[in-house]
Enzyme design. Sequence first.
Site, short mmCIF file in Angstrom:
data_model
loop_
_atom_site.label_atom_id
_atom_site.label_comp_id
_atom_site.label_asym_id
_atom_site.label_seq_id
_atom_site.Cartn_x
_atom_site.Cartn_y
_atom_site.Cartn_z
N ARG A 225 -8.88 0.09 12.58
CA ARG A 225 -8.21 0.69 13.74
C ARG A 225 -9.25 1.07 14.80
O ARG A 225 -9.03 0.89 16.01
CB ARG A 225 -7.45 1.95 13.32
CG ARG A 225 -6.31 1.67 12.37
CD ARG A 225 -5.62 2.95 11.95
NE ARG A 225 -4.53 2.68 11.03
CZ ARG A 225 -3.61 3.55 10.67
NH1 ARG A 225 -3.63 4.77 11.16
NH2 ARG A 225 -2.64 3.23 9.84
N ASP B 259 0.84 -1.20 0.00
CA ASP B 259 0.00 0.00 0.00
C ASP B 259 0.88 1.26 0.00
O ASP B 259 1.79 1.38 0.84
CB ASP B 259 -0.87 -0.04 1.27
CG ASP B 259 -1.95 1.02 1.26
OD1 ASP B 259 -2.40 1.41 0.17
OD2 ASP B 259 -2.36 1.45 2.37
P1 13P Z 1 -9.01 4.83 5.33
O1 13P Z 1 -8.18 5.75 6.14
O2 13P Z 1 -10.30 5.48 4.91
O3 13P Z 1 -9.26 3.54 6.00
O4 13P Z 1 -8.21 4.51 3.97
C1 13P Z 1 -7.23 3.53 3.94
C2 13P Z 1 -6.43 3.56 2.70
O5 13P Z 1 -6.76 4.19 1.72
C3 13P Z 1 -5.20 2.76 2.68
O6 13P Z 1 -4.49 2.94 1.51
O1 G3H Z 2 -3.17 5.07 3.50
C1 G3H Z 2 -2.63 4.86 4.56
C2 G3H Z 2 -2.97 3.61 5.29
O2 G3H Z 2 -4.04 3.82 6.15
C3 G3H Z 2 -1.75 3.10 5.98
O3 G3H Z 2 -1.42 3.94 7.03
O4 G3H Z 2 0.97 4.50 6.66
O5 G3H Z 2 -0.10 4.68 8.92
O6 G3H Z 2 0.36 2.44 7.91
P1 G3H Z 2 0.06 3.89 7.66
ZN ZN Z 3 -4.60 4.92 0.72
#
Ligand code: 13P
Ligand code: G3H
Ligand code: ZN
Length: 358
Positions: free
Chosen positions: A307, A120
């Site tokens: 979360r 991600d």
């Molecule tokens: P949220 O903060 O809405 O859960 O989005 C998560 C996200 O886009 C991770 O890439």
């Molecule tokens: O888009 C962000 C995701 O919620 C991941 O968050 O970078 O704090 O792990 P993080």
């Molecule tokens: Zn995201």
Amino acid sequence: MAKVVNKFSFSFAGDFVSSKAAERIAGLASLKTKKYIFMPLTHTKDLFAKALKGKYALGAFNVNNMELIQAIVEACEEEKAPLILQISKGARQYANPVYLKKLIEAAVSVTNVPIAVHLDHGDTFELCKQCIDEGFTSVMIDASHEPFEKNAEITRKVVEYAHRFNCSVESELGHLVGAQFDEGEEGGAHSTSGHYTNPDESVKFVKETGCDSLAVAIGNSHGAYKFKGEQHLDLERLKLIKKALMDAGMGDYPLVLHGASSVPQYLVAEINKYGGKMPDAQGVPEADIEVARRTGCTKVNIDTDLRMAMTAGIRKVFSENPKEFDPRKYLGPARTAVKDLVRHKVKNVLCCAGHAFD
Ligand code: 13P
Ligand code: G3H
Ligand code: ZN
């Protein structure tokens, strides 16, 4: 924390596992559970094709620890839902990539629903490469803060590398700034160089980069405070992006919705009731996710809601039983709260329940 081992492969990644290894792992799994057969990691490409056909969306759930992985996988197993587990740079720093890999291996060995593993918001080619080398079946390169051409150049480089290893690439065009930029403000929704994703630029970007899916900016943003006033995404823009890609001959091209947590008000209330402070927390209405799903947002990213469910579960135990100090007594209920939330998402919002074996 021990030094991270740089080079390793997911032993269960479909393309890398030998049949001998598969038999061995299947043997271990069946010893433990008596009912599961070995299942390698799934590719998002396969999952997307089926989801687009079936008009359902896949949950891409962020994971950082064992309880989250267990909760998500158990809910999807029980609901027969395909799923994507996604790992951010921060998750890798927190948990150590080796721990996450082993936890996901364990999850894959005790379930038979399809699981893809996705990076991600990869912020560099090097991070994406590292994850591809580790056996991820999908990565996101997020160079969306760069100007169009630079974003395209970095994305293209990741695509070229990833496709050699049958790994899919998600990229992002536009900025996840939230709906306050919908109208009037400088660089707002109606500018081609503004924050929201421009339909024509989407076509150009996908053509130039060869990315396999595109994350869009339509008023979505990360976190628990998504909207100042009325909650809304620019769903008309989403339809225009989809149409532009379709008209350009890219078929039913997979789009990705980041920031898709709904920030359920029952969780806000629980957190606040048990000593937390999340005033005015607001997420994307489930009705908007429903439209996004029907419009072809095939991957829906959810982290904040997980979360919050976990936090609400832990706070409740601490508040009701301040003497408790056995982590299992608060992480257990927190895990159940996450599982209930994921079950709701896959059944009622994403509608991917029952599609694991399409
Ligand atoms: P949220 O903060 O809405 O859960 O989005 C998560 C996200 O886009 C991770 O890439
Ligand atoms: O888009 C962000 C995701 O919620 C991941 O968050 O970078 O704090 O792990 P993080
Ligand atoms: Zn995201």
